[in-house]
Design a protein around this motif. Structure first.
Motif, short mmCIF file in Angstrom:
data_model
loop_
_atom_site.label_atom_id
_atom_site.label_comp_id
_atom_site.label_asym_id
_atom_site.label_seq_id
_atom_site.Cartn_x
_atom_site.Cartn_y
_atom_site.Cartn_z
N GLN A 220 33.20 37.85 30.09
CA GLN A 220 33.04 38.48 31.14
C GLN A 220 34.52 39.32 31.51
N LYS A 221 34.27 40.79 31.24
CA LYS A 221 35.43 41.51 31.62
C LYS A 221 35.57 41.72 32.81
N HIS A 222 37.06 41.58 33.11
CA HIS A 222 37.43 41.66 34.51
C HIS A 222 36.58 40.84 35.69
N GLY A 223 36.18 39.77 35.11
CA GLY A 223 35.37 38.92 35.98
C GLY A 223 36.05 38.25 37.01
N LYS A 224 37.46 38.10 37.10
CA LYS A 224 37.71 37.32 38.18
C LYS A 224 39.44 37.58 38.23
N GLU A 225 40.19 37.26 39.31
CA GLU A 225 41.41 37.60 39.41
C GLU A 225 42.42 36.42 38.94
N CYS A 226 43.39 36.61 38.16
CA CYS A 226 44.48 35.54 37.93
C CYS A 226 44.75 34.65 39.06
N LYS A 227 44.90 33.27 38.91
CA LYS A 227 45.15 32.63 39.98
C LYS A 227 47.00 32.30 40.11
N ILE A 228 47.39 33.15 39.23
CA ILE A 228 48.88 33.18 39.17
C ILE A 228 49.56 34.63 39.72
N CYS A 229 48.94 35.58 39.02
CA CYS A 229 49.53 36.98 39.29
C CYS A 229 48.54 37.68 40.10
N GLY A 230 47.17 37.29 39.99
CA GLY A 230 46.27 38.24 41.07
C GLY A 230 45.57 39.34 40.39
N ARG A 231 45.93 39.33 38.96
CA ARG A 231 45.47 40.78 38.53
C ARG A 231 44.11 40.26 37.80
N PRO A 232 42.91 41.23 37.75
CA PRO A 232 41.90 40.72 37.16
C PRO A 232 41.90 40.54 35.60
N PHE A 233 41.10 39.65 35.14
CA PHE A 233 41.39 39.49 33.86
C PHE A 233 40.18 39.08 33.33
N THR A 234 39.92 38.90 31.93
CA THR A 234 38.77 38.53 31.14
C THR A 234 38.49 37.14 31.23
N ILE A 235 37.25 36.57 31.51
CA ILE A 235 36.93 35.20 31.70
C ILE A 235 36.20 34.76 30.46
N PHE A 236 36.51 33.61 30.00
CA PHE A 236 35.90 33.00 28.93
C PHE A 236 35.21 31.58 29.61
N GLN A 237 34.09 31.33 29.20
CA GLN A 237 33.51 30.06 29.40
C GLN A 237 32.64 29.54 28.57
N TRP A 238 32.83 28.21 28.38
CA TRP A 238 32.16 27.43 27.23
C TRP A 238 31.72 25.95 27.76
N CYS A 239 31.16 25.12 26.90
CA CYS A 239 31.15 23.74 27.17
C CYS A 239 31.61 23.04 25.79
N PRO A 240 32.50 22.24 25.91
CA PRO A 240 33.31 21.84 25.04
C PRO A 240 32.46 20.53 24.16
N GLY A 241 31.41 20.18 24.81
CA GLY A 241 30.56 18.99 24.00
C GLY A 241 29.73 18.38 25.10
N ALA A 242 28.94 17.52 24.17
CA ALA A 242 27.95 16.84 24.94
C ALA A 242 28.52 15.83 25.92
N GLY A 243 28.21 15.89 27.22
CA GLY A 243 28.47 15.09 27.99
C GLY A 243 29.74 15.48 28.79
N MET A 244 30.10 16.81 28.81
CA MET A 244 31.31 17.24 29.26
C MET A 244 31.00 18.61 30.40
N ARG A 245 31.88 18.73 31.19
CA ARG A 245 31.53 19.96 31.94
C ARG A 245 31.97 21.03 31.70
N ASN A 246 31.43 22.15 31.82
CA ASN A 246 31.74 23.55 31.46
C ASN A 246 33.23 23.81 31.79
N LYS A 247 34.11 24.70 30.68
CA LYS A 247 35.35 24.91 31.14
C LYS A 247 35.33 26.47 31.17
#
Length: 363
Positions: free
Chosen positions: A30-57
């Motif tokens: 998602q382009k410009h989906g959220k602001e960086c928690k360090i500098c506060g600028r919008p950036f591209t967010i990537f989200q995925w599931c590492p594997g079975a029985g794990m939470r989304n990262k």
């Protein structure tokens, strides 16, 4: 809002642990989906599931901030050693030059963004070799996928979860300790990080080991011996310090005992390997051993280490040495319980074996 300076990337900067063991990871972008928690600028967010029985990262900071400190965009840990930035900066004796105020932070990010490219501001090539070795000793060799576990179920904590085994969250009670107060900004800047404090407290040990007064002690006690470390591996490493009398590896307990022919060789080995021993990527701790009193042994006991001399050693201040095989063989039987004569069990009576009523029993 002007989009000048907003980040637009094609792939995240993440560590192997956050990426997970699944080689077929599917990510959402998602382009410009959220602001960086360090500098506060919008950036591209990537989200995925590492594997079975794990939470989304998902990514938490922008790539510019990640490159400045050479950290993962998700867990904000060092990419090379997998350690918190506070631990890395303390060992390498580097300062946190990233400002925290809004105006200074924006100026700093804009000034370094053009010169970063694919590199980071942390130059490991100029770091002291001793500091790098220390970071390797305290870092994890393999990915720690336990960090990707699901969060604790809040309904289970309140006793209201009705999904049972189908609940995707962990059914555990939270533990209130110093690790409960973590945040990304403190971890990024390396300030007041409880995880880093634990690591530093665990590794803040003396650089030397007290030498025992008994000059007859020439044995070393090693812990952390995994199955992939053989006796030959230990012999190839320790023979350079002096003549070795015997080596005994106890794989079940993951320990080993190395007996040197001279005290000088043992002292040299301790001085070179204490808190500084890594074989096949395994961190091994070295301590002085305490030799067992010499005594006669049977051929079976001598065949354990292939030599006629005593090779067992217990760590200084540890539990006493276990009984030898001779002691176990010659150990007298326990006294019989009251009312049962001289034999504890009927099967121990040779006159009763295979007889019924005093006559030999034949099937």
């Amino acid at each position: 809002m002007a989009r000048q300076g907003w980040e637009d990337s094609e792939f995240p900067i993440v560590c192997e642990t956050c990426l997970g063991p699944n080689p077929y990871v599917r990510m959402t972008k998602q382009k410009h989906g959220k602001e960086c928690k360090i500098c506060g600028r919008p950036f591209t967010i990537f989200q995925w599931c590492p594997g079975a029985g794990m939470r989304n990262k998902k990514t938490e900071c922008c790539q510019t901030c990640a490159k400045v400190k050479n950290v993962c965009q998700t867990c904000v840990l060092d990419l090379e050693f997998g350690l918190p930035t506070q631990v890395r900066d303390t060992v390498l004796q580097t300062r946190d030059d990233v400002p925290r105020s809004n105006v200074n932070r924006e100026f700093f990010v804009a000034s370094v963004e053009g010169q970063l490219g694919n590199d980071s501001l942390i130059n490991y090539a100029k770091a002291d070799s001793t500091a790098r070795e220390q970071l390797k000793r305290i870092s994890r060799v393999e990915p720690y996928y336990k960090r990707n576990r699901p969060h604790i179920c809040s309904f289970y904590v309140k006793g209201e979860c009705k999904r049972g085994d189908e609940c995707p969250y962990r059914h555990e009670l939270p533990i209130d300790n110093d690790l409960s107060n973590q945040n990304i900004k403190d971890r990024y800047h390396g300030k007041n990080d409880p995880v880093a404090q634990r690591i530093l407290n665990r590794t803040d040990r003396s650089r030397t080991l007290n030498t025992p007064e008994d000059k007859s002690i020439t044995s070393l006690f090693l812990t952390g011996i995994e199955k992939d470390i053989s006796e030959q591996d230990l012999r190839d490493f320790f023979y350079g310090f002096g003549e070795i009398k015997s080596i005994n590896v106890v794989q079940k307990s993951k320990v080993a005992f190395i007996n040197y022919a001279t005290r000088a060789a043992a002292e040299l080995a301790v001085s070179k390997t204490f808190n500084n021993l890594n074989i096949k990527g395994r961190t091994i701790r070295v301590q002085w051993g305490k030799a067992r009193p010499q005594g006669p042994r049977s051929d079976l006991q001598a065949g354990i280490d292939g030599s006629g001399s005593s090779s067992y050693a217990a760590p200084m201040g540890g539990p006493p040495a276990p009984p030898s095989i001779d002691d176990l063989i010659n150990m007298p039987p326990p006294p019989p319980p009251p009312g049962q004569g001289s034999f504890s069990y009927p099967s121990q009576d040779p006159t009763a074996l295979g007889t019924v009523g005093g006559r030999e029993f034949r099937a």
